[in-house]
Structures are given as structure tokens and as C-alpha cells.
Design a protein around this motif. Structure first.
Motif, mmCIF file in Angstrom:
data_model
loop_
_atom_site.group_PDB
_atom_site.id
_atom_site.type_symbol
_atom_site.label_atom_id
_atom_site.label_comp_id
_atom_site.label_asym_id
_atom_site.label_seq_id
_atom_site.Cartn_x
_atom_site.Cartn_y
_atom_site.Cartn_z
ATOM 1 N N ALA A 22 -46.777 -10.159 -59.471
ATOM 2 C CA ALA A 22 -46.450 -9.434 -60.698
ATOM 3 C C ALA A 22 -47.696 -8.770 -61.253
ATOM 4 N N GLN A 23 -48.097 -7.665 -60.631
ATOM 5 C CA GLN A 23 -49.254 -6.936 -61.123
ATOM 6 C C GLN A 23 -49.190 -5.501 -60.643
ATOM 7 N N ILE A 24 -50.022 -4.676 -61.249
ATOM 8 C CA ILE A 24 -50.130 -3.285 -60.835
ATOM 9 C C ILE A 24 -51.473 -3.121 -60.167
ATOM 10 N N ALA A 25 -51.495 -2.523 -59.009
ATOM 11 C CA ALA A 25 -52.758 -2.267 -58.320
ATOM 12 C C ALA A 25 -53.325 -0.954 -58.855
ATOM 13 N N VAL A 26 -54.394 -1.048 -59.595
ATOM 14 C CA VAL A 26 -55.030 0.133 -60.177
ATOM 15 C C VAL A 26 -56.073 0.627 -59.186
ATOM 16 N N PRO A 27 -55.969 1.901 -58.729
ATOM 17 C CA PRO A 27 -56.919 2.391 -57.743
ATOM 18 C C PRO A 27 -58.350 2.321 -58.253
ATOM 19 N N GLY A 28 -59.242 1.749 -57.449
ATOM 20 C CA GLY A 28 -60.649 1.680 -57.809
ATOM 21 C C GLY A 28 -60.970 0.720 -58.933
ATOM 22 N N ALA A 29 -60.038 -0.143 -59.313
ATOM 23 C CA ALA A 29 -60.274 -1.060 -60.429
ATOM 24 C C ALA A 29 -60.295 -2.492 -59.925
ATOM 25 N N SER A 30 -60.929 -3.355 -60.696
ATOM 26 C CA SER A 30 -60.966 -4.761 -60.336
ATOM 27 C C SER A 30 -59.666 -5.431 -60.769
ATOM 28 N N LEU A 31 -59.472 -6.665 -60.324
ATOM 29 C CA LEU A 31 -58.231 -7.375 -60.604
ATOM 30 C C LEU A 31 -58.007 -7.603 -62.094
ATOM 31 N N ASP A 32 -59.083 -7.698 -62.882
ATOM 32 C CA ASP A 32 -58.904 -7.954 -64.307
ATOM 33 C C ASP A 32 -58.336 -6.739 -65.047
ATOM 34 N N ILE A 44 -49.018 0.801 -58.569
ATOM 35 C CA ILE A 44 -49.263 2.230 -58.729
ATOM 36 C C ILE A 44 -50.538 2.568 -57.988
ATOM 37 N N ASN A 45 -50.429 3.451 -57.014
ATOM 38 C CA ASN A 45 -51.575 3.857 -56.226
ATOM 39 C C ASN A 45 -51.600 5.386 -56.181
ATOM 40 N N VAL A 46 -52.173 5.972 -57.230
ATOM 41 C CA VAL A 46 -52.219 7.427 -57.376
ATOM 42 C C VAL A 46 -53.611 7.828 -57.843
ATOM 43 N N ASP A 48 -56.548 9.165 -60.269
ATOM 44 C CA ASP A 48 -56.754 8.847 -61.683
ATOM 45 C C ASP A 48 -56.145 9.877 -62.624
ATOM 46 N N ASN A 49 -56.151 11.159 -62.246
ATOM 47 C CA ASN A 49 -55.624 12.187 -63.143
ATOM 48 C C ASN A 49 -54.095 12.164 -63.256
ATOM 49 N N ILE A 50 -53.421 11.397 -62.416
ATOM 50 C CA ILE A 50 -51.959 11.288 -62.454
ATOM 51 C C ILE A 50 -51.527 9.897 -62.915
ATOM 52 N N TYR A 51 -52.464 8.978 -63.019
ATOM 53 C CA TYR A 51 -52.135 7.574 -63.274
ATOM 54 C C TYR A 51 -51.308 7.379 -64.543
ATOM 55 N N SER A 52 -51.688 8.035 -65.645
ATOM 56 C CA SER A 52 -50.975 7.801 -66.906
ATOM 57 C C SER A 52 -49.516 8.242 -66.800
ATOM 58 N N GLU A 53 -49.254 9.345 -66.107
ATOM 59 C CA GLU A 53 -47.869 9.792 -65.906
ATOM 60 C C GLU A 53 -47.083 8.775 -65.068
ATOM 61 N N ALA A 54 -47.700 8.297 -63.991
ATOM 62 C CA ALA A 54 -47.036 7.316 -63.125
ATOM 63 C C ALA A 54 -46.775 6.015 -63.890
ATOM 64 N N PHE A 55 -47.750 5.592 -64.687
ATOM 65 C CA PHE A 55 -47.606 4.375 -65.487
ATOM 66 C C PHE A 55 -46.426 4.505 -66.451
ATOM 67 N N ASN A 56 -46.315 5.653 -67.131
ATOM 68 C CA ASN A 56 -45.217 5.865 -68.079
ATOM 69 C C ASN A 56 -43.866 5.896 -67.385
ATOM 70 N N LEU A 57 -43.799 6.516 -66.198
ATOM 71 C CA LEU A 57 -42.536 6.533 -65.455
ATOM 72 C C LEU A 57 -42.109 5.121 -65.073
ATOM 73 N N SER A 63 -36.313 -0.161 -62.530
ATOM 74 C CA SER A 63 -35.995 -0.222 -61.103
ATOM 75 C C SER A 63 -37.197 0.081 -60.214
ATOM 76 N N ILE A 64 -38.177 0.826 -60.720
ATOM 77 C CA ILE A 64 -39.307 1.258 -59.897
ATOM 78 C C ILE A 64 -40.197 0.068 -59.568
ATOM 79 N N SER A 65 -40.500 -0.095 -58.265
ATOM 80 C CA SER A 65 -41.383 -1.188 -57.842
ATOM 81 C C SER A 65 -42.749 -0.676 -57.392
ATOM 82 N N SER A 66 -42.854 0.597 -56.998
ATOM 83 C CA SER A 66 -44.167 1.158 -56.673
ATOM 84 C C SER A 66 -44.119 2.684 -56.696
ATOM 85 N N ILE A 67 -45.274 3.260 -57.036
ATOM 86 C CA ILE A 67 -45.470 4.704 -56.982
ATOM 87 C C ILE A 67 -46.768 4.921 -56.230
ATOM 88 N N GLU A 68 -46.717 5.790 -55.222
ATOM 89 C CA GLU A 68 -47.903 6.016 -54.391
ATOM 90 C C GLU A 68 -47.981 7.489 -54.014
#
Length: 162
Positions: A22-32, A44-46, A48-57, A63-68
Motif C-alpha cells: 500500500a504505497q505509491i512509488a515516487v520516481p527518484g524519491a526515497s521510501l519516506d 505512479i511512475n511518471v 516529475d512534470n506530470i506527477y501532480s496530474e497523475a496523482f490527482n487522477l 479503481s486505478i492501481s498504477s499509472i506509468e
């Protein structure tokens, strides 16, 4: 007795195939920096300039389990409620993939979903119809955001109960 064993194996596989972290994989970020959306498993693996849009979706669609985004491909995986052997309720994870450059759209599903009432052809047709209505500009970032939004919209419309 052998028939019962043969029927129990697919049911066992289906019932334990939906567990994940139960977590979101943030590209280039640490687990915390990993965050949880709506108490569900979303990755979410997108860029950085698209991350906020993907996060909001993902936040607005349970139903969404991943966006890449992988090169020219945009992938959205989501859980679809269906019935295994047409009477046992299960969640199947479908993966919608779109490539704007080659104008391709694919819906992937697990092999055992052949034994479910999952309408992948109607989902693909609804996505294709929505993509055909879109107009794309030269800005690839905006185009990928449009694709993610269309996929999320079709997922919401085709979810059981809608």
C-alpha cells in the motif's frame, strides 16, 4: 475428488492475486516520500512534470492501481470488478496502454480472466472512441496528460455499477 481439486486451484489463484504493498512509488524519491491514496495500492511512475496530474487522477478514481509513462507508451492499470466462472465476485487488474506516436491502444488482462465476465472489447471500444475525439498538439507533456485523463474517464464510466 479430482474434479474438486481442479476447481479449487483457479479459485485459490484468483483470491490471492490482488495483494500488493500500500504505497505509491515516487520516481527518484526515497521510501519516506511514498504516499497512500484512498487507502489503496497505487503506483505512479511518471516524469516529475506530470506527477501532480497523475496523482490527482489516481486520488479521484479508486479503481486505478498504477499509472506509468514509458517512452511513448502511457499505461494505466486498474481493478475491474467482475465474476469468476460468472458467479464468484473477484477483482481483475486490467492494463490500458496507449501509444500516441503509433496510434495504438491495447487492453491487457491476466490469462484467467477468460473465465470471467470482463467486457474488455467494450472497454477498448469506449477508449478508442474517446481517443478519436481528441486533438493533439506538439507539446508531448500535455498530450500524455490528455491520454491519462481519457483513460481515467473511460475507467470511471465502464466500472460496474455505473
Amino acid at each position: 475428488m479430482k474434479i474438486i481439486k481442479l476447481l479449487l486451484v483457479p479459485i485459490f489463484l484468483v483470491s490471492f492475486s490482488n495483494f500488493a504493498l500500500a504505497q505509491i512509488a515516487v520516481p527518484g524519491a526515497s521510501l519516506d516520500k511514498a504516499r497512500q491514496i484512498n487507502d489503496s495500492d497505487v503506483q505512479i511512475n511518471v516524469p516529475d512534470n506530470i506527477y501532480s496530474e497523475a496523482f490527482n487522477l489516481a486520488r479521484n478514481n479508486d479503481s486505478i492501481s498504477s499509472i506509468e509513462i514509458d517512452g511513448d507508451w502511457t499505461h494505466v492499470s486498474y481493478k475491474h470488478k467482475t465474476k469468476f466462472l460468472w458467479f464468484i465476485p473477484v477483482n481483475v487488474t486490467l492494463k490500458a496502454s496507449a501509444n500516441l506516436q503509433e496510434k495504438k491502444l491495447q487492453i491487457g488482462r491476466p490469462w484467467w480472466s477468460l473465465f470471467t465476465s470482463t467486457p474488455t472489447s467494450s472497454i477498448k471500444a469506449a477508449m478508442q472512441e474517446s481517443f478519436d475525439k481528441l486533438s493533439f498538439g506538439s507539446d508531448q507533456t500535455k498530450n500524455k496528460i490528455k491520454v491519462m485523463k481519457v483513460m481515467a474517464s473511460v475507467i470511471s464510466q465502464t466500472a460496474p455499477g455505473n
